[in-house]
Design a protein around this motif. Structure first.
Motif, PDB file in Angstrom:
ATOM      1  N   LEU A 304       0.795  -1.087   0.255  1.00  0.00           N
ATOM      2  CA  LEU A 304       0.132  -0.047   0.168  1.00  0.00           C
ATOM      3  C   LEU A 304       0.699   1.609   0.029  1.00  0.00           C
ATOM      4  CD1 LEU A 304      -2.888  -1.200   2.469  1.00  0.00           C
ATOM      5  CD2 LEU A 304      -2.933  -0.679   0.041  1.00  0.00           C
ATOM      6  N   LEU A 305       1.977   0.899   0.500  1.00  0.00           N
ATOM      7  CA  LEU A 305       2.991   2.269   0.326  1.00  0.00           C
ATOM      8  C   LEU A 305       3.914   2.497  -0.953  1.00  0.00           C
ATOM      9  CD1 LEU A 305       4.529   2.721   3.874  1.00  0.00           C
ATOM     10  CD2 LEU A 305       2.880   4.165   2.709  1.00  0.00           C
ATOM     11  N   SER A 306       3.467   1.385  -1.938  1.00  0.00           N
ATOM     12  CA  SER A 306       4.295   1.368  -3.220  1.00  0.00           C
ATOM     13  C   SER A 306       3.729   2.346  -4.116  1.00  0.00           C
ATOM     14  CB  SER A 306       4.250  -0.120  -3.547  1.00  0.00           C
ATOM     15  OG  SER A 306       2.961  -0.467  -4.253  1.00  0.00           O
ATOM     16  N   ALA A 307       4.422   2.566  -5.148  1.00  0.00           N
ATOM     17  CA  ALA A 307       4.126   3.707  -6.344  1.00  0.00           C
ATOM     18  C   ALA A 307       2.878   3.277  -6.940  1.00  0.00           C
ATOM     19  CB  ALA A 307       5.192   3.523  -7.379  1.00  0.00           C
ATOM     20  N   ASP A 308       2.714   1.879  -7.160  1.00  0.00           N
ATOM     21  CA  ASP A 308       1.474   1.532  -7.884  1.00  0.00           C
ATOM     22  C   ASP A 308       0.412   0.646  -7.082  1.00  0.00           C
ATOM     23  OD1 ASP A 308       3.300  -0.378  -7.754  1.00  0.00           O
ATOM     24  OD2 ASP A 308       2.644  -1.458  -9.702  1.00  0.00           O
ATOM     25  N   ALA A 309       0.428   1.175  -5.979  1.00  0.00           N
ATOM     26  CA  ALA A 309      -0.494   0.514  -4.798  1.00  0.00           C
ATOM     27  C   ALA A 309      -2.099   0.514  -5.009  1.00  0.00           C
ATOM     28  CB  ALA A 309      -0.281   1.248  -3.379  1.00  0.00           C
ATOM     29  N   PRO A 310      -2.622  -0.674  -4.759  1.00  0.00           N
ATOM     30  CA  PRO A 310      -3.957  -0.773  -4.943  1.00  0.00           C
ATOM     31  C   PRO A 310      -4.786   0.039  -3.884  1.00  0.00           C
ATOM     32  CG  PRO A 310      -3.155  -2.658  -3.674  1.00  0.00           C
ATOM     33  CD  PRO A 310      -1.995  -1.825  -4.121  1.00  0.00           C
ATOM     34  N   GLU A 311      -6.015   0.221  -4.013  1.00  0.00           N
ATOM     35  CA  GLU A 311      -6.854   1.023  -3.010  1.00  0.00           C
ATOM     36  C   GLU A 311      -6.769   0.427  -1.825  1.00  0.00           C
ATOM     37  OE1 GLU A 311      -7.795   4.342  -3.278  1.00  0.00           O
ATOM     38  OE2 GLU A 311      -6.491   4.010  -5.260  1.00  0.00           O
ATOM     39  N   GLU A 312      -6.977  -0.826  -1.717  1.00  0.00           N
ATOM     40  CA  GLU A 312      -6.955  -1.625  -0.323  1.00  0.00           C
ATOM     41  C   GLU A 312      -6.423  -2.934  -0.363  1.00  0.00           C
ATOM     42  OE1 GLU A 312     -11.234  -1.436   0.487  1.00  0.00           O
ATOM     43  OE2 GLU A 312     -11.819  -3.348  -0.510  1.00  0.00           O
ATOM     44  N   MET A 313      -6.216  -3.708   0.781  1.00  0.00           N
ATOM     45  CA  MET A 313      -5.741  -4.854   0.881  1.00  0.00           C
ATOM     46  C   MET A 313      -6.502  -5.697   1.821  1.00  0.00           C
ATOM     47  SD  MET A 313      -2.622  -5.941  -0.813  1.00  0.00           S
ATOM     48  CE  MET A 313      -1.970  -6.630   0.541  1.00  0.00           C
ATOM     49  N   LYS A 314      -6.846  -6.870   1.581  1.00  0.00           N
ATOM     50  CA  LYS A 314      -7.612  -7.819   2.531  1.00  0.00           C
ATOM     51  C   LYS A 314      -6.533  -8.448   3.554  1.00  0.00           C
ATOM     52  CE  LYS A 314     -11.114 -10.067   1.127  1.00  0.00           C
ATOM     53  NZ  LYS A 314     -11.946 -10.985   0.550  1.00  0.00           N
ATOM     54  N   ILE A 315      -6.819  -8.387   4.765  1.00  0.00           N
ATOM     55  CA  ILE A 315      -6.338  -8.999   5.969  1.00  0.00           C
ATOM     56  C   ILE A 315      -6.972 -10.234   6.312  1.00  0.00           C
ATOM     57  CG2 ILE A 315      -5.024  -8.722   8.240  1.00  0.00           C
ATOM     58  CD1 ILE A 315      -3.811  -6.846   6.203  1.00  0.00           C
ATOM     59  N   THR A 316      -6.362 -11.356   6.349  1.00  0.00           N
ATOM     60  CA  THR A 316      -7.349 -12.635   6.590  1.00  0.00           C
ATOM     61  C   THR A 316      -6.538 -13.286   7.824  1.00  0.00           C
ATOM     62  OG1 THR A 316      -7.752 -12.946   4.472  1.00  0.00           O
ATOM     63  CG2 THR A 316      -7.922 -14.793   6.000  1.00  0.00           C
ATOM     64  N   MET A 317      -7.377 -13.454   8.904  1.00  0.00           N
ATOM     65  CA  MET A 317      -7.041 -14.227  10.246  1.00  0.00           C
ATOM     66  C   MET A 317      -7.163 -15.699  10.037  1.00  0.00           C
ATOM     67  SD  MET A 317      -4.725 -12.998  12.331  1.00  0.00           S
ATOM     68  CE  MET A 317      -5.272 -13.464  13.915  1.00  0.00           C
ATOM     69  N   LEU A 318      -6.510 -16.611   9.992  1.00  0.00           N
ATOM     70  CA  LEU A 318      -7.156 -17.808  10.083  1.00  0.00           C
ATOM     71  C   LEU A 318      -7.502 -18.277  11.673  1.00  0.00           C
ATOM     72  CD1 LEU A 318      -4.472 -19.644   8.008  1.00  0.00           C
ATOM     73  CD2 LEU A 318      -6.995 -19.298   7.382  1.00  0.00           C
ATOM     74  N   GLY A 319      -8.159 -19.035  11.778  1.00  0.00           N
ATOM     75  CA  GLY A 319      -8.638 -19.583  13.356  1.00  0.00           C
ATOM     76  C   GLY A 319      -7.431 -20.418  13.611  1.00  0.00           C
TER      77      GLY A 319
END
Length: 942
Positions: A304-319
């Protein structure tokens, strides 16, 4: 300089380890520098060569991973003290994002953490109960060992241990951390390494890429700021570029920042806290779950701090466990959120006058004491403010027309060299240049660094070239000045400069104008201070041999140098046989990059090397400035009553010894630390005569234990404890109830100076009296009472080096006894408070009883009447005391219950504060926990 086939640079990083090298031939100056791609596991049985070795370890559970899936191209050779079946590198990093409690991370940060024993098995900090642990030194050694094995596999004729190896460390690493790095290298089979400061390595890399144009590029850039924000630390250095009168370019390091535990890890943690709030707003994640989450937020940050960053990133927490799939949750982090936290939180456009917020408590997570203010900008402002004089001087050499000598305008570097993974982001790089432009009031020149992840390793090779004359060598010598702390009896403490900042490596400084008379065969101590400042009190310029007043804001204490100088008369026993020698101090910065201090005899030039203690420095400044003029008289009284003259055995004076001492020195509770240790030394000389009479033994135990409490605090206390411990096997002479009570109180008072093995010896001897079964039989209960049962309970709870399992067992015993036996109820609850406390008084945090275990006892304590027995309330406070480290802090639910009951139980407000906030014990609370007041002048550090 011995010949080697290769010059090798190793960036032993917090997040990644990088290796570079070049051939050491006749055309060394032109020899290209290459990256050494490191073989590592990236999945089960899958080995790939990559330029970065993530500095992570994973400790698999038994049977979790087959041996064949762990096979590397070489025969495994473990570091001595390491555990078997360990995964290192990329697969270890990825597994840590999926499985809780089995990953070791940030070993480098632990290596510089003074409040823990860095040679104890404490990592992974948030480890699962069945996971084997290692020390920060072993973890660091294992990464270096992996590199050595990978190198030797590919270069069997030129093993790494025979090459010219440079290992980089933060410029802010203190003497302890540098020596531990060298120890880790030796454990990895690298017996001869050189240390290099990381900001200098970055500068070496820049110069090696600009050899042909450096003179022209730096002609108008006399002052360069190197800002290296790594995974665990922020490292700041000032480099002066001198180029005048057609002389060749000179680069000198003229300023080094203090140690800042602030880096990419902190940004990852801040993002993890944000994600955590979204996953579960009502309940905090465990420390192990948070570790797993951080691996994901680290990846999200980078994208997300890169030059061609996407608008958002998914964070997944496994149980976990059976809920592995059903417990899976996802949340999103947006580019805007990450930019706001990174730019406004860590790199704000603050004013030059804004310095870091020094809150009482820094953020503690995973046991690491991060700085309290995460704003790199403010720490940078403070660093530049501390180096205004040298900055003005450097800038004035280039352009005298600039207003660099005006105090109204700060002296700001004109060039900036950035390093660290965070500066892969153009946004963060632009923010840093904007900040410096704003402070300077003009644009600043950004020196290029196309590979912030790699430049430290590449620069280490360039430094190795420079050592052989094949490249410009950066000057500057010692990064800090070293001082001998001279404590004055009734005046301002002073410090004598042993080695001034800028002194070059290998240059011995001998202070011929000051001599010391030392007794051989007895411990001697030298308290050392360091400073990175160029001027000190009263604008005194720092130079070798100068004497300055000590200003605590300008100095940083090192662990003291302590040694016992051995002479010819090793069997000298009596005062008149003691051998004394007159010495001078000789000091130099070794080529390796550590301080060497020696005592040199003025008569025959015999040398004694001094080594400082890295461990057990839990006490702060403890010397009082005044010593009672009647102390000598008091010591003479003790010596006479415990001398070899048996006529003194019948003296009435022994029965009134304590009163006589109080008459001379004041009430004993007011005796300061220095007085106590002086008294102890006199009492220790009479230890063989302590059994002369019951009064002799009683007074000796009471006064000696009182004088030596808490068993540490002075650099020579370990030597004193060596004199005491043999007495344990000798036992007491007068075996009655009072005699046994005095005996156990004595050992409780000095318990902080005992080793784990010694504490376990004591517990093994008294456990039979503490066991619940001993209370059921009237006969054994009476025997326990006769042997000083209550004092044994308090002693056992004071043994903080015991294994967690032993502490938990004792706590269960004492809760059971407190509930079922009316006798000794207060002692039992006091013991519970001490054993189950979230923060030990002197022990390492890793021996604290787990939060989950402590929470099992709280319902029982909450059911009791706290107003009838306030010690139960105090035990609950100690169990629920807030540390800020979620590995140990009890759940918010229990905290709320305890706080509610405290508020209705008429307890001191300070007790409520201990549960509500991260705060220190008051003097009264410390006395309650320790069982005695601590000596005046002694402060326990956390």
């Amino acid at each position: 300089m011995a010949s080697s086939r290769f010059l090798v640079g190793i960036d032993l990083g917090t997040t990644n380890t990088v290796v570079a090298y070049c051939e050491n031939g006749d055309q060394l100056e032109q020899a290209p520098v290459s990256l050494f791609e490191i073989d590592q596991l990236v999945g089960p049985g899958e080995v790939v060569r990559k330029p970065l070795l993530p500095s992570f370890r994973y400790h698999p559970a038994a049977g979790q991973i087959s041996t064949s899936d762990l096979t590397l191209p070489w025969q495994e050779s473990l570091v001595e003290g390491d555990i078997e079946q360990v995964i290192i590198g990329e697969w270890a990093r990825d597994l840590g994002a999926k499985v809780e409690g089995r990953q070791v991370a940030s070993a480098k940060s632990w290596l510089s953490h003074q409040a823990v024993d860095r040679q104890s098995d404490i990592l992974p900090w948030a480890g699962a109960q069945d996971v084997e642990k290692v020390s920060p030194v072993i973890a660091s050694a294992s990464y270096l060992n992996h590199i050595r094995l990978a190198w030797n596999h590919r270069n069997p004729s030129n093993p790494l241990e025979n090459q010219d190896v440079v290992v980089t460390v933060p410029a802010s690493f203190d003497e302890s951390a540098r020596k531990l790095t060298i120890e880790a290298a030796k454990l990895a089979g690298l017996d001869s390494i050189i240390l290099l400061e990381e900001p200098q390595a970055v500068c070496y890399d820049w110069h090696s890429r600009h050899k042909e144009t450096a003179d022209e590029e730096l002609k108008e850039l006399p002052l360069i700021l190197v800002c290296d924000v790594g995974g665990g630390t922020t490292d700041l250095s000032l480099i002066e570029a001198k180029l005048a009168n057609d002389a060749p370019l000179e680069l000198n390091r003229i300023g080094v920042g203090d140690h800042l535990m602030l880096g990419g890890d902190n940004l990852d943690l801040a993002l993890a806290h944000l994600a955590e709030q979204r996953f579960n707003q009502s309940k905090k994640l465990t420390a192990a779950s948070l570790t797993k989450l951080i691996q994901q937020t680290r990846r999200a940050k980078e994208q997300l701090l890169s030059a061609d960053a996407p608008e958002e990133m998914k964070i997944t927490m496994l149980g976990s466990g059976s809920k592995l799939l059903g417990g899976t949750k996802s949340v999103n982090l947006t580019k805007q959120e990450v930019h706001q936290i990174a730019l406004d939180g860590f790199f704000p456009l603050s004013e030059f006058s804004q310095t870091p917020d020094k809150r009482r408590s820094a953020v503690v997570e995973f046991g690491l004491p991060y700085v309290s203010d995460p704003a790199v900008s403010k720490h940078l402002a403070q660093f530049l403010s501390q180096h205004q004089q040298v900055s003005r001087s450097a800038l004035a050499r280039c352009d005298s027309s600039q207003e660099v000598n005006s105090d109204s305008k700060p002296a700001i570097p004109v060039a900036l060299l950035l390093n660290g993974g965070v500066f892969n982001s153009e946004l963060v790089t632009q923010r840093m240049t904007s900040l410096l432009d704003q402070w300077r009031g003009d644009s600043i020149t950004l020196l290029d660094n196309p590979h912030p992840d790699l430049s430290v390793a590449l620069g280490a090779v360039a430094f190795a070239k420079a050592r052989r004359g094949a490249q410009l060598k950066i000057g500057g010598g010692s990064a800090r000045s070293y001082f001998l702390h001279l404590e004055q009896k009734s005046k301002q403490n002073q410090a004598l400069c042993l080695l001034a900042k800028g002194t070059e490596e290998g240059q011995e400084i001998r202070l011929s104008g000051r001599k010391f008379s030392l007794t051989l065969g007895e411990p001697v101590r030298f308290n050392l201070l360091t400073s990175t400042h160029d001027t000190l009190a009263n604008n005194t310029q720092v130079q070798n041999g100068v004497l300055v007043d000590v200003d605590s804001d300008l100095f940083f204490p090192l662990p003291p140098y302590i040694t016992t100088l051995e002479g010819e008369q090793t069997d000298a026993l009596h005062e008149n046989q003691k051998e004394r020698v007159e010495v001078q101090l000789a000091c130099q910065l070794t080529e390796v990059g550590t301080l060497q201090l020696e005592c040199v005899a003025t008569e025959n030039s015999k040398r004694w090397n001094l080594e400082f203690e890295v461990r057990n420095q839990s006490a702060g400044e403890n010397e009082e400035n005044t010593i009672s003029p009647r102390l000598l008289e008091s010591k003479e009284l003790i010596t006479r009553l415990y001398s070899g003259n048996k006529k003194t055995a019948d003296s009435k004076e022994i029965k009134t010894l304590t009163k006589s001492l109080e008459k001379a020195l004041g009430k004993r509770d007011q005796w300061d630390f220095s007085t106590l240790r002086h008294l102890f030394d006199s009492l220790a000389q009479g230890k063989k005569r302590r059994r002369r009479s019951e009064a002799h033994e009683k007074n000796w135990l009471r006064l000696t234990g009182f004088s030596m409490r808490p068993g540490f605090g002075d650099a020579t206390d370990s030597w004193r404890m060596d004199q005491i411990w043999p007495l344990y096997q000798q036992n007491i002479q007068f075996k009655n109830h009072q005699g046994w009570t005095d005996w156990w109180v004595f050992w409780r008072r000095v318990a902080g100076g005992l080793s784990q093995e010694q504490q376990e010896t004591i517990l093994a001897d008294i456990a039979k009296y503490l066991h619940p079964g001993a209370m059921k039989n009237p006969k054994t209960a009476q025997v326990a009472q006769d042997h000083g049962y209550e004092s044994m309970v308090r002693l056992s709870a004071s043994l903080e080096h015991l294994e967690v399992e032993d502490k938990a067992l004792l706590t269960n015993w004492f809760i059971s006894k407190a509930m079922n036996h009316g006798q000794f109820e207060q002692a039992h609850w006091w013991a519970v408070a001490r054993l189950a406390s979230r923060t030990p008084l002197y022990g390492s945090q890793h021996t604290v009883i787990p939060r989950e275990q402590a929470e099992q006892w709280l319902p029982t304590l909450l059911e009791q009447n706290w107003q009838k027995e306030p010690m139960i309330a105090f035990a609950s406070v100690m169990i629920c005391r807030k540390t800020g480290d979620r590995q140990f802090d009890i759940s918010d639910d229990f905290r709320a219950q305890v706080l509610n009951k405290l508020k209705t139980s008429k307890v001191p407000e300070s007790w409520i504060a201990l549960v509500n906030d991260v705060t220190e014990l008051s003097e009264n609370e410390t006395k309650r926990v320790f069982g005695d007041a601590l000596p005046h002048g002694l402060r326990l550090l956390k």
